[in-house]
Design an enzyme around this catalytic site. Structure first.
Site, short mmCIF file in Angstrom:
data_model
loop_
_atom_site.label_atom_id
_atom_site.label_comp_id
_atom_site.label_asym_id
_atom_site.label_seq_id
_atom_site.Cartn_x
_atom_site.Cartn_y
_atom_site.Cartn_z
N THR A 1 69.64 63.38 7.21
CA THR A 1 68.98 62.23 6.57
C THR A 1 68.25 62.67 5.30
O THR A 1 68.36 62.02 4.26
CB THR A 1 68.00 61.56 7.55
N VAL B 1 64.17 66.27 11.55
CA VAL B 1 65.12 66.17 12.65
C VAL B 1 66.06 64.97 12.54
O VAL B 1 66.99 64.84 13.33
CB VAL B 1 64.42 66.12 14.03
N TYR B 2 65.82 64.08 11.59
CA TYR B 2 66.67 62.89 11.46
C TYR B 2 68.05 63.26 10.94
O TYR B 2 68.18 64.17 10.15
CB TYR B 2 66.05 61.88 10.49
N PRO B 3 69.09 62.58 11.43
CA PRO B 3 69.10 61.33 12.16
C PRO B 3 68.87 61.54 13.66
O PRO B 3 69.34 62.52 14.24
CB PRO B 3 70.50 60.78 11.92
N GLY C 1 68.56 67.23 9.82
CA GLY C 1 68.36 67.40 8.39
C GLY C 1 69.27 66.56 7.52
O GLY C 1 69.04 66.44 6.32
#
Length: 143
Positions: free
Chosen positions: A67, A52-54, A65
């Site tokens: 990150t 889930v990042y950032p 996605g």
């Protein structure tokens, strides 16, 4: 840099782990790559990310996605030198099963993370949160 054994895995990791939850939103790709380069030069070999990042962009299919994508591009040609940890649980799409710890979500999530990270394995796969809707036995069997 100091190193330590990672539990009973046989892996040796830097005592510092680089967290990457801002890469791709608050930290652009050029700066993210510079941070990764500096960490690697300092001896950090342990990278932490999540599908889930950032964080900070709310639920936005345009950012989730990102990150892992940045890390995947940076890791090209040097994957074997790093211990990569990622996580799953958070909302990755509009459908009911696009979050949580169900078998369906975790299997889709790891495949997507591997594509974004441009690798065929992660060293540590974690649950980002507790899923009270999914039976623990289902989650554990999937992992």
């Amino acid at each position: 840099m100091q190193y330590t054994k990672f539990g009973s895995t046989g892996l040796t990791v830097s005592r510092l782990c680089l967290g990457t939850m801002t890469f791709g939103l608050q930290t652009d790709e050029t700066t993210s790559r510079a941070i990764l380069d500096t960490a690697a030069e300092a001896g950090i070999n342990f990278l932490d990310t999540a599908d889930v990042y950032p964080l900070g962009g709310g639920f936005d299919l345009g950012t989730v996605g990102r990150t892992e994508e940045i890390i995947g591009r940076w890791l090209e040609g040097k994957r074997s030198r790093f211990i990569v940890a990622t996580k799953a649980y958070g909302r990755m799409g509009p459908l009911e099963w696009d979050e949580g710890s169900s078998r369906k979500h975790l299997l889709e999530a790891i495949d997507a993370s591997l594509r974004r990270l441009r690798t065929d394995y992660v060293d540590l796969y974690q649950l980002h949160a507790d899923d009270r809707k999914t039976p623990f036995d289902e989650t554990l069997a999937t992992l």
